[in-house]
Enzyme design. Structure first.
Site, mmCIF file in Angstrom:
data_model
loop_
_atom_site.group_PDB
_atom_site.id
_atom_site.type_symbol
_atom_site.label_atom_id
_atom_site.label_comp_id
_atom_site.label_asym_id
_atom_site.label_seq_id
_atom_site.Cartn_x
_atom_site.Cartn_y
_atom_site.Cartn_z
ATOM 1 N N ARG A 20 66.892 -55.977 -79.786
ATOM 2 C CA ARG A 20 66.677 -54.594 -79.393
ATOM 3 C C ARG A 20 65.308 -54.118 -79.875
ATOM 4 N NH1 ARG A 20 71.071 -51.698 -80.191
ATOM 5 N NH2 ARG A 20 70.111 -49.698 -80.638
ATOM 6 N N LYS A 65 71.650 -43.582 -80.399
ATOM 7 C CA LYS A 65 72.153 -42.392 -79.728
ATOM 8 C C LYS A 65 72.911 -41.491 -80.698
ATOM 9 C CE LYS A 65 73.900 -44.278 -75.975
ATOM 10 N NZ LYS A 65 74.413 -44.590 -74.652
ATOM 11 N N GLU A 97 76.246 -46.243 -71.511
ATOM 12 C CA GLU A 97 77.421 -45.420 -71.766
ATOM 13 C C GLU A 97 76.930 -43.976 -71.639
ATOM 14 O OE1 GLU A 97 79.020 -46.583 -75.555
ATOM 15 O OE2 GLU A 97 80.456 -44.933 -75.519
HETATM 16 P P1 ATP Z 1 72.665 -46.816 -79.255
HETATM 17 O O1 ATP Z 1 72.655 -48.023 -80.130
HETATM 18 O O2 ATP Z 1 71.374 -46.058 -79.213
HETATM 19 O O3 ATP Z 1 73.852 -45.924 -79.459
HETATM 20 P P2 ATP Z 1 73.924 -48.169 -77.112
HETATM 21 O O4 ATP Z 1 73.647 -49.612 -77.161
HETATM 22 O O5 ATP Z 1 75.259 -47.714 -77.561
HETATM 23 O O6 ATP Z 1 72.742 -47.371 -77.776
HETATM 24 P P3 ATP Z 1 74.306 -48.090 -74.304
HETATM 25 O O7 ATP Z 1 74.325 -46.920 -73.417
HETATM 26 O O8 ATP Z 1 75.552 -48.853 -74.519
HETATM 27 O O9 ATP Z 1 73.717 -47.578 -75.684
HETATM 28 O O10 ATP Z 1 73.127 -49.058 -73.897
HETATM 29 C C1 ATP Z 1 72.905 -49.528 -72.602
HETATM 30 C C2 ATP Z 1 72.117 -50.803 -72.700
HETATM 31 O O11 ATP Z 1 70.897 -50.585 -73.376
HETATM 32 C C3 ATP Z 1 72.868 -51.870 -73.465
HETATM 33 O O12 ATP Z 1 72.807 -53.080 -72.724
HETATM 34 C C4 ATP Z 1 72.118 -52.001 -74.745
HETATM 35 O O13 ATP Z 1 72.151 -53.317 -75.208
HETATM 36 C C5 ATP Z 1 70.704 -51.573 -74.367
HETATM 37 N N1 ATP Z 1 69.989 -51.010 -75.508
HETATM 38 C C6 ATP Z 1 70.413 -50.012 -76.313
HETATM 39 N N2 ATP Z 1 69.520 -49.790 -77.299
HETATM 40 C C7 ATP Z 1 68.500 -50.655 -77.110
HETATM 41 C C8 ATP Z 1 67.267 -50.930 -77.805
HETATM 42 N N3 ATP Z 1 66.919 -50.243 -78.903
HETATM 43 N N4 ATP Z 1 66.479 -51.909 -77.324
HETATM 44 C C9 ATP Z 1 66.827 -52.595 -76.225
HETATM 45 N N5 ATP Z 1 67.959 -52.401 -75.526
HETATM 46 C C10 ATP Z 1 68.795 -51.441 -75.961
HETATM 47 MG MG MG Z 2 76.725 -49.338 -76.395
#
Ligand code: ATP
Ligand code: MG
Length: 559
Positions: free
Chosen positions: A264, A274, A38
């Site tokens: 994760r 984020k 995102e």
């Molecule tokens: P955050 O939890 O930091 O806000 P998010 O999951 O909202 O991150 P996205 O941009 O939606 O951020 O993430 C893109 C991809 O990265 C998604 O498939 C998500 O599952 C993966 N991802 C996010 N954080 C992690 C993590 N700590 N470890 C592994 N994969 C991750």
């Molecule tokens: Mg997300």
């Protein structure tokens, strides 16, 4: 699952096993994965795990991996984030080729599918105010209650939904919901929202849309449109999988992707969220997204972490289905392993103490040969200058040394690396009684660092000649948080007030002043350092990437 199972052999894990089995059973002829960020912030090292997994699987199994921006929320998205994400994925060493997509590319298709659901009696426009809708959703232990608008006719639903699209209603006035089951045990199936009204322009579609699809309604269908075979995401989406499947079963999608979830990445002394990282930047707690204390890819890059170290680390931690927290020492171990192999050796004095070699002739100086890498002959040698006035590290001198202190002290003899043995004869002090200069003598018969008479010294110290030392600023970084498990909700309370220490008076050997020096180097006996973008001509700035001591190698018995 035991902790050991997360450390997989030769890059195998349960997801790769599934992919291999699907190929063997000819369920797919080509594997397609995607990384779906995102664009509402910079990528962090947790994302690197997901990137390495998705792009890695595509590479290993001869498939392809798409980069897809999940741009369904126009109010939080910015061009800066899109550019940063593309740059960071590339820098990590991955390539999406021509497969760059946006969920917004599919807005028209998604809209048509929403009308399909309405026509099939599987979606309705709900006018309940937001708080009522929330209250009627029920809880984990109580079923939800049906909306009074749930049984609207298809015609009325179509009319309202089209007027939502046309921008006739204010933000939040209505939502389109799937008609599934308000009593479902899984709350995600209690008539989830498909579209909400948001009268906001979108970076890519402009003012065309007044409604935007939910993450759940966009995600699986985008996968299906792109022919994604394995939609790999983190565990928090496990409870969304029944909904993911429900959409695919109830819509005329062109392919049938499957979702798989993995744990994760969490790491000690870091918050990989984020939301928190955004607040750190907006609140001025750090200098920006690329502050070297940040766990962002941009921050790690500026800190001097090589992409190979991030890839190596991610491979080591493996992919499992149980959440855990990885010791940051393990990450640093990967960084040291790569840098030990690749970084050229240099000499730099971080906290200088001047020494005057009294028996070295006033106007004389000489060049000595220094090797660039102990294990890489091909890295060659360089010339360094020795003279009468030198700098050594303040910590390498003690006026009253304890028993096991073998470095410089009054009367003691040490080796100056690549140069000579020197002996401390006298200590000059300031008014506060602190040493400001040492008077020493050298033994000309020890040139190159060995005595002809075979006498030994116990310490070899780095140094820089005063005549051509380059003054520099060196920034030492400590963890951003004081606790291994900082609070995500109240992170400000756990911020480390000493997360950066600036040494304004460091002295570097001249080779470190080159303006085009981009790769990290090892400052002998100190650690790995990289030139920072804040450098000015004649005034370099260096960031410490990581120190030399490796606590993880000790803990794990390896390294
Ligand atoms: P955050 O939890 O930091 O806000 P998010 O999951 O909202 O991150 P996205 O941009 O939606 O951020 O993430 C893109 C991809 O990265 C998604 O498939 C998500 O599952 C993966 N991802 C996010 N954080 C992690 C993590 N700590 N470890 C592994 N994969 C991750
Ligand atoms: Mg997300």
């Amino acid at each position: 699952m035991t902790a050991n199972e997360t450390f997989t052999e030769a890059g195998r894990d349960f997801i790769r096993d599934i992919v291999a089995a699907d190929l063997a059973a000819k369920r797919h002829t080509q594997i397609v994965t995607r990384f779906p960020p995102e664009p509402n912030g910079y990528l962090h090292v947790g994302h690197a795990k997901s990137i390495a997994l998705n792009f890695g699987i595509a590479e290993e199994f001869g498939g392809r991996c798409h980069l897809r921006f999940d741009d369904t929320n126009p109010t939080k998205e910015e061009r800066e984030y899109i550019d940063a994400i593309e740059r960071d994925v590339r820098w990590l060493g991955y390539d999406w080729g021509k497969h760059l997509y946006h969920a917004s590319d599919y807005f028209e298709q998604l809209y048509e599918w929403a009308e399909c659901l309405i026509r099939d009696g599987k979606a309705y426009v709900d006018d309940q105010p937001q708080d009522e809708m929330r209250a009627n959703r029920g809880t984990l232990t109580e079923p939800g209650r049906n909306s009074p608008f749930r049984d609207r006719s298809v015609a009325e639903n179509l009319d309202l939904f089209r007027r939502m699209r046309a921008g006739e209603f204010p933000n939040g006035a209505r939502v389109l919901r799937a008609k599934i089951d308000m009593a479902a045990g899984n709350i995600n199936l209690r008539d989830p929202a498909l579209y909400r009204i948001l009268n906001a322009p979108h970076p890519r579609t402009g003012t065309k849309w007044h409604i935007y699809p939910s993450y759940d309604f966009a995600h699986g269908q985008s996968d299906a449109i792109e022919g994604v075979t394995h939609s790999i995401c983190t565990l928090e989406f496990e409870d969304h999988r029944p909904l993911y499947d429900w959409f695919l079963e109830n819509l005329p999608v062109p392919s049938r992707p499957r979702q798989y979830e993995f744990a994760r990445l969490n790491m000690t002394y870091m918050l990989l969220s984020k939301r928190v990282l955004t607040e750190l930047v907006r609140g001025g707690h750090v200098a920006g997204w690329d502050d070297p204390r940040m766990p962002t890819i941009a921050g790690l890059r500026r800190r001097g972490v090589p992409p190979a170290a991030i890839r190596d680390f991610v491979k080591r931690i493996g992919v499992a289905k149980a959440n855990s927290v990885v010791d940051v020492a393990m990450f640093e171990h990967s960084v040291r392993e790569v840098l030990n192999r690749t970084a050229l050796r240099r000499m730099a004095v971080l906290r200088p103490l001047k020494i005057v070699v009294e028996n070295y002739p006033q106007e004389q100086s000489e060049e000595l040969e220094a090797i660039n890498h102990p294990d890489e002959q091909a890295a060659g040698t360089r010339r360094i200058r020795f003279g009468r006035e030198l700098y050594i590290e303040r910590d390498d001198f003690m006026e009253q040394p304890p028993k096991k202190f073998f470095r410089l002290s009054p009367g003691a003899e040490v080796r100056l690396r690549y140069a000579y043995f020197v002996t401390c004869r006298d200590v000059m002090k300031n008014a506060a009684g602190e040493p400001v200069e040492l008077r020493c003598t050298y033994d000309p018969a020890t040139k190159g660092g060995n005595a002809l008479d075979g006498r030994k010294v116990k310490a070899t110290m780095h140094w820089v000649s005063a005549a051509d030392a380059v003054p520099a600023e060196v920034r030492l970084y400590n963890p951003l948080f004081t606790k291994p498990d900082p609070s995500a909700s109240d992170f400000a309370a756990d911020l480390n007030p000493n997360s950066v220490e600036v040494l304004a008076d460091a002295k570097l050997e001249p080779a470190l002043a080159a303006d085009d020096l981009a790769d990290p180097v090892q400052f002998e006996r100190q650690g790995y350092f990289v030139r920072d973008a804040d450098s000015r001509p004649g005034r370099p700035v260096f960031n410490r990437t990581v120190g030399l001591r490796d606590t993880w190698a000790k803990v794990s018995g390896g390294g």
